[in-house]
Design an enzyme around this catalytic site. Structure first.
Site, short mmCIF file in Angstrom:
data_model
loop_
_atom_site.label_atom_id
_atom_site.label_comp_id
_atom_site.label_asym_id
_atom_site.label_seq_id
_atom_site.Cartn_x
_atom_site.Cartn_y
_atom_site.Cartn_z
N SER A 42 0.81 -1.21 0.00
CA SER A 42 0.00 0.00 0.00
C SER A 42 0.85 1.27 0.00
CB SER A 42 -0.95 -0.04 1.21
OG SER A 42 -1.93 0.95 1.13
N ASP B 169 10.20 4.98 -9.87
CA ASP B 169 9.73 5.56 -11.13
C ASP B 169 10.44 6.86 -11.46
OD1 ASP B 169 8.03 3.47 -11.48
OD2 ASP B 169 6.17 4.59 -11.19
N LYS C 198 -0.45 -4.14 -3.45
CA LYS C 198 -1.77 -3.58 -3.08
C LYS C 198 -1.88 -2.19 -3.70
CE LYS C 198 -4.75 -2.34 0.82
NZ LYS C 198 -4.80 -0.87 0.68
#
Length: 553
Positions: free
Chosen positions: A293, A304, A318
């Site tokens: 999460s 990223d 998740k």
């Protein structure tokens, strides 16, 4: 032609509106029909069932079953469970401040670790103490959840515990006053090596970003030129806090998370809103299979944006966002309202709950069906299966023996006895289990009659049944019998073969008795494979840069 085009477009929109309205009307009708059926069944049960029904228990169970059919994160909290929800989001509760654990051998709850400076420790409770009763109510056989509910209450209220302490005769009574307990999300931070700062973040509760900022600033003052952020076993929490933590290392104005749901209010874009405190220091983020999460938002966003190297195991996966809605009679519904997408555009959700099998199981998205995305620098990353680390050190597999030693409380009880016999031990940085202590532990295990089953022997027994079923018993009989003779649990052999692992578990449990959670963390850092790999990468700037370059993938 333009007029005709407009007329056709208007007609299509009108048709779409009519179809949508019809679909909505049909959905509302079906919903009203099912609610009517449910109400009718409850009324009939209440009137004609042979025994009196318990409406609250029955309906709460039916709500749980209904929500379980959606996903494991959509949960109803009745009014009497609001404190549980509050603790999840804030990390705060009112109680005695101790980890408790069910003792399988004694069939009651034990004090596992009193928090430093909290009521349990101040009253004199110790790890290993067995709780016999709370305010006169016996708790033997009760689940730890039930005992935990009894220990919690309003700040300032008192409770009396009846305790049995190993190594001492008779029962002890302790009167404690409940306090507001705030569990720190940043459990530990300190220097690791000469120039690297280590931060252990265990949850994303209120103000965890402030604590992270404080830790980073303090470590920079101590000389940290790089950082290791440990998110292993961090199950997540508040999304806003995750974005703020990323903002510590990413410039203002960058999109970190985009959420998309059914309604307009669920669609949001979260950007960094403050000036960062460090955009250049090398960063390692440690993850494992329980990193989930909000933890995946931090790890995934830094990956990223090519701001950190990720080390460890693939994360949980998740990619769902929950919100809380107040419902009638003081309850709350925590429900999944959106999916989140990190800077590359990928969603890390691994399980497809929209296609649940009848028994409630779901399937993981196979790697072959995941989509390739790209980091800011052009490195390939994928969606649908958690965050894949840039480096995956090979972790050591734990044996069946270790599982049984933990499950049967053997290590826990030995540590309790060790604490009774030894007033002090060396510091966590230096403490080791000597051969003499290990021999004591071996003798202790034998005196308690400890035994365990080999998983390989169980598998062999099942294989034997299958061989018999398929008619191959005669031609495999001698081989099976030979294996059966060899596959018997040999405690001495296992304790010798897995001595390093057992010693580590023993040392961890013993150190907690003297130095608490902080001591346990410091000891575990000494032989941590992921940490050693992190330091190796951070000490080689060329290697660090190469990992973050597009050619690395």
């Amino acid at each position: 032609m333009r007029k005709l085009s407009k007329i056709i477009a208007a007609a299509l929109l009108a048709l779409l509106f009519i179809q949508t309205t019809e679909a909505d009307d049909k959905h509302r009708h079906q919903l009203a029909r099912q609610i009517s059926i449910y109400n009718s069944i409850i009324k009939e049960l209440n009137l004609f069932y042979v025994d009196s029904i318990m409406p609250e228990k029955m309906i709460n169970k039916s709500i749980e079953a209904m929500l379980r059919n959606l996903d494991p994160y959509t949960v109803y909290y009745p009014e009497d469970k609001n404190e549980e929800l509050k603790m999840m989001t804030t990390g705060k509760y009112a109680g005695i401040g101790s980890i408790i654990r069910y003792h399988t051998g004694k069939k009651t709850t034990a004090i596992a670790e009193p928090y430093e400076g909290m009521p349990a420790q101040k009253a004199g409770l110790m790890a290993g103490d067995l709780i016999l009763s709370i305010d006169g109510v016996p708790v033997q056989g009760m689940s730890t959840d039930s005992v935990s509910d009894m220990l919690r209450g309003e700040p300032g209220t008192k409770l009396t515990l009846e305790i049995e302490r190993p190594g001492e005769k008779g029962k002890k009574r302790f009167t404690l006053e409940r306090e507001s307990i705030a569990l720190p999300p940043v459990t530990y931070y300190g220097m690791y090596g000469e120039k690297s700062g280590y931060i252990l973040l265990e949850s994303f509760t209120e103000d965890c970003a402030k604590q992270m900022r404080r830790a980073v600033v303090e470590l920079k003052k101590r000389g940290a030129e790089s950082f290791i952020i440990d998110l292993r076993s961090n199950g997540g929490g508040l999304l806003d806090e995750a974005v703020e933590i990323v903002n510590l290392f990413i410039p203002k104005g960058k999109t970190i998370v985009t959420t998309k749901g059914k309604i307009k209010q669920a669609n949001e874009i979260y950007k960094t809103e403050k000036e960062p405190i460090d955009t250049v220091s090398p960063i390692i983020v440690l993850v494992d299979g329980q990193t989930a999460s909000a933890s995946e938002i931090v790890a995934g966003s830094l990956q990223d944006l090519d701001r950190a190297v990720i080390i460890g195991e693939r994360t949980f996966g998740k990619g769902l966002v929950q919100s809380t809605r107040k419902v009638n009679h003081g309850g709350y519904l925590k429900l999944t309202t959106a999916k989140y997408y990190i800077p590359s555009g990928r969603c890390v959700q691994a399980l497809d709950y929209s296609h649940m099998i009848d028994d409630g199981k779901t399937t993981r998205v196979p790697d072959s069906l995941t989509t390739v995305f790209h980091t800011a620098a052009g490195r390939e990353v994928r969606d649908g299966g958690g965050i894949r680390p840039d480096i995956e050190p090979k972790s050591e597999e734990l044996s069946t023996l270790l599982y049984y030693l933990i499950q049967d409380m053997a290590i826990f009880d030995f540590a309790t006895e060790f604490r009774i016999k030894n007033k002090s031990i060396a510091s966590p940085e230096e403490f080791t289990i000597s051969d003499e202590v290990y021999d004591e532990f071996t003798a202790y295990l034998k005196s308690t009659g400890f035994s365990y089953d080999l998983q390989s022997a169980k598998i062999l027994a099942n294989l034997k049944k299958m061989i018999e079923f398929e008619g191959y018993t005669d031609i495999t009989k001698s081989e099976i019998e030979a294996l059966e003779k060899k596959l018997h649990a040999n405690l001495d052999h296992s304790l010798k073969h897995f001595s390093k692992n057992v010693k580590d578990l023993l040392a961890t449990e013993i150190i907690k008795r003297y130095y608490g959670q902080k001591g346990e963390i410091i000891y575990n850092m000494r032989e941590d494979i992921d940490l050693k790999e992190s330091l190796k990468v951070l000490n080689d700037s060329d290697s660090y840069r190469k990992i973050l370059s597009p050619a690395a993938k």
